[in-house]
Scaffold this active site. Structure first.
Site: not given
Ligand code: AMP
Length: 451
Positions: A109-110, A390, A35, A250, A9
């Site tokens: 947040n966390g 995580c 978020g 990311y 968040c």
């Molecule tokens: P996936 O399609 O499940 O392999 O998700 C990978 C894509 O989701 C990548 O394009 C990342 O930029 C994005 N991504 C990675 N981690 C997260 C996250 N925690 N929440 C939302 N998007 C994510």
């Protein structure tokens, strides 16, 4: 799963500034990427707290009229990110409570790793919970503490909780900001043009309100803001930094500086490292927008292969993760990203993304590029394989859904139908973020958990 709702968040706090809620609003707007599910602000006018929170984007939740009712020279705010389909407004923040010392509101947040344990103990003693948020534990711990002052009660409370927390707490006259001893999640301190103060998850919030970055709130540090005084610092815990490396990969916005470094530069350096680690002959380097952009620029600069925008992103659609079912996610990737045929057709393409989680995005993208006429598609990922969930606040699915936890690189390459696939390794990632020792948490890539 419910104690996991308090995912990645954004938090913000404004102190010593007329119409503080307006600045909190603008700051939350800059932090919207952290978020999109709900937004809220509490303000303090010296006598009373005022709170508005609602599901939806910051711009939807607030308007001039609503902000006017959030009067006072101090305000805290929150944007909430959650994947689970719980649409209870009670799970939005700030969490507000009346208790024997008056009123308080908390944003967090966390993720707290001992949330269930603490909650069970509180319930056993008769506490009644209204939400599934671990943040509500804090309200109870503060309210039940035997100490006379809010400050001492906050210290009492944080000594009972474990895990990741960047917190901002508002009372009728004071504001408190605190980070857990590992500093998992970011929290920075800045000065407003009129002399007031701001704390926020990322510095991109400072830029929007004209604040000057002072420093990060230290891991284990509690800052107290009182009218007409400089913020007072108390070292509650000995700091043992374990900053979340995924903020760089990311989550944070590239124009922010988190944990003392530029996110953009870190991402670009990841791309450069990746070009050295996993070169391949190709005609063009393209990013998966927006996450892969800085790394693709770095890869292109290092390899000398031209950078192009080979994929267009439709900005009127949220992050694909938000949809709970797999079918919806597939569709949303298509709605969100479309290929630029004139860039891709007949070319050997290197496509860069920041991470592969379930593999849904990469599979779709490779197919899309092939359908647009690419001769070869080489997938490069600017972080190591995501193998472990995580527990400190980044929303990753369970291990059985993480493709890299269940398949080898060759199998993933085959699954996403790419001509080749390569990830960054841990050492190169740590170099890109200028790691000096073991100050980063890399558990999502290594399974080495601290708490
Ligand atoms: P996936 O399609 O499940 O392999 O998700 C990978 C894509 O989701 C990548 O394009 C990342 O930029 C994005 N991504 C990675 N981690 C997260 C996250 N925690 N929440 C939302 N998007 C994510």
């Amino acid at each position: 799963m419910h104690d996991n709702l308090n995912e990645k968040c954004a938090v913000v706090g404004i102190f010593g500034q007329e119409e503080a809620s307006k600045l909190a609003y603008f700051s939350l707007h800059a932090l919207q990427h952290r978020g999109q599910e709900a937004a809220g602000i509490s303000s303090a006018d010296g006598r009373k707290l005022h709170t508005i929170k609602k599901r939806g984007l910051v711009m939807r939740v607030f308007n001039e009229e609503k902000l006017r009712t959030l009067s006072g020279s101090a305000a805290i705010g929150h944007t909430r990110y959650s994947t689970a389909g719980d649409d209870s407004i009670l799970d939005a923040q700030p969490v507000f409570a009346r208790y024997d010392l008056g009123e308080m509101a908390i944003v967090h947040n966390g993720n707290l790793t001992n949330a269930q344990e603490v909650r069970n103990a509180l319930i056993k003693k008769g506490a009644i919970f209204q939400t599934f948020m671990d943040t509500e534990n804090l309200i109870h711990l503060i309210a039940k503490s035997e100490k006379d002052k809010l400050l001492d009660r906050i210290i009492d409370a944080v000594e009972r909780i474990e895990g990741a927390f960047s917190l901002v707490i508002l009372s009728r006259t004071k504001m408190f900001a605190m980070r857990d001893r590992h500093g998992f999640r970011p929290l920075s301190l800045g000065k407003l043009p009129n002399g007031g103060y701001i704390v926020a998850s990322e510095t991109c919030a400072f830029d929007l309100v004209g604040a000057e970055f002072i420093r990060d709130v230290e891991p284990g540090e509690l800052l107290i803001f009182s009218q007409g005084k400089e913020p007072k610092s108390i070292k509650v815990f000995e700091p043992t930094p374990k900053h979340c490396i995924f903020e760089y990969v990311y989550f944070a916005r590239p124009d922010s500086s988190v944990f003392g470094q530029s996110v953009y530069k870190a991402r670009k350096d990841m791309g450069k490292e990746l070009a050295r680690l996993a070169p391949v002959e190709a005609d063009v380097v393209i990013p998966v927008p927006d996450g892969g952009v800085p790394a693709a620029i770095g890869y292109a600069q290092e390899s000398g292969i031209p950078y192009e925008m080979g994929i267009m992103r439709n900005h009127y659609i949220g992050r694909t993760f938000i949809e709970p079912t797999q079918e919806m996610r597939d569709l949303k990737v298509q709605m969100k990203l479309s290929p630029m045929t004139e860039i891709i057709k007949g070319k050997r393409v290197i496509v860069i993304d920041d991470s592969i989680v379930r593999g849904t995005t990469s599979k779709r993208i490779v197919r899309m590029l092939k359908e647009a006429g690419a001769n070869e598609v080489h997938m490069r990922v600017s972080s190591p394989p995501t193998t472990d969930p995580c527990y400190y606040g980044v929303d990753t699915p369970d291990k059985d859904k993480l493709i890299a936890a269940n398949m080898s690189n060759e199998e993933i390459c085959e699954y996403i139908e790419a001509d080749s696939l390569a990830y960054l390794d841990e050492a190169s990632l740590l170099r890109s973020v200028n790691a000096q020792g073991d100050e980063y948490c890399t558990a999502c890539f290594t399974g080495k958990y601290i708490v």
